[in-house]
Scaffold this motif. Structure first.
Motif, PDB file in Angstrom:
ATOM      1  N   ILE A  83      -0.519  -2.440   1.806  1.00 39.26           N
ATOM      2  CA  ILE A  83      -0.538  -1.641   3.027  1.00 39.26           C
ATOM      3  C   ILE A  83      -1.900  -0.983   3.227  1.00 39.26           C
ATOM      4  O   ILE A  83      -2.318  -0.715   4.359  1.00 39.26           O
ATOM      5  CB  ILE A  83       0.608  -0.591   2.988  1.00 39.26           C
ATOM      6  N   SER A  84      -2.629  -0.780   2.141  1.00 41.13           N
ATOM      7  CA  SER A  84      -3.972  -0.197   2.239  1.00 41.13           C
ATOM      8  C   SER A  84      -4.943  -1.125   2.970  1.00 41.13           C
ATOM      9  O   SER A  84      -5.970  -0.669   3.494  1.00 41.13           O
ATOM     10  CB  SER A  84      -4.511   0.131   0.848  1.00 41.13           C
ATOM     11  N   ASP A  85      -4.601  -2.416   3.022  1.00 41.10           N
ATOM     12  CA  ASP A  85      -5.450  -3.374   3.736  1.00 41.10           C
ATOM     13  C   ASP A  85      -5.399  -3.184   5.247  1.00 41.10           C
ATOM     14  O   ASP A  85      -6.166  -3.821   5.982  1.00 41.10           O
ATOM     15  CB  ASP A  85      -5.041  -4.805   3.382  1.00 41.10           C
ATOM     16  N   LEU A  86      -4.493  -2.309   5.726  1.00 43.46           N
ATOM     17  CA  LEU A  86      -4.401  -2.031   7.162  1.00 43.46           C
ATOM     18  C   LEU A  86      -5.288  -0.848   7.548  1.00 43.46           C
ATOM     19  O   LEU A  86      -5.247  -0.388   8.685  1.00 43.46           O
ATOM     20  CB  LEU A  86      -2.942  -1.713   7.549  1.00 43.46           C
ATOM     21  N   SER A  87      -6.095  -0.383   6.613  1.00 49.56           N
ATOM     22  CA  SER A  87      -6.872   0.847   6.811  1.00 49.56           C
ATOM     23  C   SER A  87      -7.839   0.774   7.992  1.00 49.56           C
ATOM     24  O   SER A  87      -8.143   1.806   8.606  1.00 49.56           O
ATOM     25  CB  SER A  87      -7.648   1.200   5.541  1.00 49.56           C
ATOM     26  N   ASP A  88      -8.349  -0.403   8.316  1.00 51.35           N
ATOM     27  CA  ASP A  88      -9.321  -0.519   9.405  1.00 51.35           C
ATOM     28  C   ASP A  88      -8.677  -0.880  10.736  1.00 51.35           C
ATOM     29  O   ASP A  88      -9.374  -1.100  11.736  1.00 51.35           O
ATOM     30  CB  ASP A  88     -10.403  -1.541   9.049  1.00 51.35           C
TER      31      ASP A  88
END
Length: 508
Positions: A83-88
């Motif tokens: 889910i951290s890959d959705l940060s941008d």
């Protein structure tokens, strides 16, 4: 908020790769938007990508899409493992299971990784957007973005503002919805949002009517499908969606409105659900299914018109005129006069009233009297209503006469407002109350219902076709017959009917 959903290099995220999530990803990528997709289940994530690629491939095969456009759409999709890959991402759409605690957990995780300017939307179909947002650090950036299943085929998306949602958030979701080739409709947070509220007026109201033993399931489906122009009858529709889906959703809306009578479910639906009679998925619902196909109930041939005399009441002038034209075209032996002669079939055209009450009010012979709905279905499929004293002979004469031109007719037992009058007035009344509460604009109410439910018209347009004064008369008749606040007219309807205004007219 500084998100610009119209910019070419917009990046959005979708959290959840189930049926809804993958549909959202598909329409976003086809609409030219780059999408990152996350799901805790990696196998489901990969299956979603394959499914989308396959669906776009089929579109190419059928000539609905160019191969280059397919490749471009697929290239815009990126599968991510955390889910951290959705940060941008500038907009993140949550499409997880309908469980409030799970959604709150997901929103907290999203908030921890995205920027303060990121818009976070939920695809929930039944949970309060405001409640979901209440657990977030920045509830003003949370909104509803409700797609309909199957997403690629259903053009509607509801954009829902929670109590604290900043207007610019909904503005950008409206832009994004259009980019995703959907038809966005803006509304305020409310139980069932818009479309699911209105849907209760169709299936739940008809189930209440059927519970009175007025007719059989197939009778109501035929009348509403063939007479009023719905694509599916309410019981066919509930078999398709499954009663384990329809009834809990109905009960949830009812409870969220603090037991508002307009949305009260029928106990029959609860009993059938508990018995496991769910519809197509169990091969038995309101109908029986074999190999996925409905077994059509046996239909009896309608009787032939016996050529006997027919007298039509003038108490409802418009009804008298309309039914007289039909009866003449059907070859009726019409007799005139202020009172019906002996041996004549008596036809009445009440609006919102029981045939029994009409008989009493007009001093007619109950054994020979039947009602005909002149407002809906007179030219498509006719509804004939007996009363407890009607004889078979005269019922059969009425059925034979009204089917003499091949249009078709269905006989049911006495009830106020027939079937179509009652159901359409109920749908209209719910739509009017949605307008009264400011949940959505009148035009958007109709647009959403036509796109989201495939109804032949929207709630307010139904009212315009019937005539607001007629709708008010129907609801008042229902309220008089039952004493049930379920039928109390919305102030929006009542005021406009009294003033002779359109249901689309707004106050200053």
């Amino acid at each position: 908020m500084v998100v610009d959903a119209s910019k070419e290099d917009l990046l959005i995220g979708v959290c959840g790769a189930g049926a809804m999530g993958r549909g959202i990803v598909q329409v976003a990528s086809v609409g030219g938007v780059r999408v990152k997709v996350f799901d805790i289940n990696k196998e489901q994530l990969e299956e979603a990508f394959k499914f989308i690629d396959n669906m776009l491939g089929r579109a190419v095969e059928k000539g609905r899409m160019q191969q280059e456009a397919r490749q471009d759409a697929v290239s815009r999709i990126e599968l991510v493992g955390a889910i951290s890959d959705l940060s941008d991402c500038e907009i993140v759409i949550e499409a997880a299971t309908e469980n409030l605690e799970i959604k709150k957990k997901i929103f907290a995780e999203i908030e921890d990784v995205v920027s303060d300017n990121t818009i976070i939307a939920t695809n929930t179909s039944s949970l309060s957007v405001t409640t979901i947002a209440s657990a977030c650090k920045r509830p003003e950036r949370i909104a509803g973005f409700h797609f309909f299943n199957p997403v690629p085929l259903m053009k509607l998306v509801e954009v829902i503002d929670g109590v604290l949602t900043e207007p610019c958030v909904g503005d950008q979701l409206m832009t994004l919805g259009s980019r995703m080739t959907r038809e966005p409709v803006r509304l305020k947070d409310a139980p069932g949002f818009l479309v699911n509220q209105v849907g209760r007026g169709y299936n739940v109201e008809t189930q209440h009517l059927q519970a009175e033993c007025v007719g059989e399931f197939v009778d109501f489906d035929r009348i509403l499908r063939d007479g009023a122009g719905f694509r599916m009858g309410p019981f066919e529709l509930m078999d398709l969606t499954g009663l384990d889906v329809t009834h809990p959703a109905s009960e949830l809306i009812y409870r969220q409105f603090f037991d508002e009578p307009r949305y009260r479910p029928s106990p029959v639906m609860q009993s059938r659900m508990e018995a496991g009679i769910l519809g197509r998925k169990t091969n038995r619902g309101y109908y029986v299914y074999e190999n996925g196909k409905k077994l059509e109930p046996e239909t009896k041939a309608l009787p032939k018109y016996d050529g006997g005399p027919v007298w039509i009441s003038k108490a409802e002038p418009d009804g008298h005129a309309a039914l007289s034209d039909v009866a003449n075209s059907c070859g009726a032996k019409i007799v005139t006069g202020d009172t019906p002669p002996d041996g004549a079939l008596i036809l009445v055209t009440p609006v919102g009233q029981e045939v029994t009450q009409t008989v009493v009010d007009q001093g007619l012979d109950a054994t020979r009297t039947l009602g005909v709905d002149y407002l809906v279905g007179l030219g498509t499929h006719r509804t004939v209503v007996s009363n407890p004293a009607t004889s078979i002979e005269y019922r059969d004469r009425a059925l034979g006469l009204l089917n003499n031109d091949g249009v078709g007719a269905t006989a049911i037992r006495d009830c106020p407002a027939f079937v179509c009058q009652r159901v359409l007035a109920t749908i209209c009344n719910i739509g009017c109350q949605i307008a009264q509460l400011g949940t959505a604009e009148p035009e958007d109410i109709d647009k959403a219902v036509v796109l989201g439910l495939n109804y032949p018209s929207g709630p307010l347009s139904f009212g315009e076709t019937l005539g607001p004064k007629n709708v008010l008369k129907i609801l008042e008749g229902l309220y008089t017959s039952y004493g049930d606040p379920r039928y109390r007219p919305s102030p929006w309807l009542r005021r406009r009917a009294m003033l002779g205004l359109s249901l689309f007219d707004k106050e200053i």
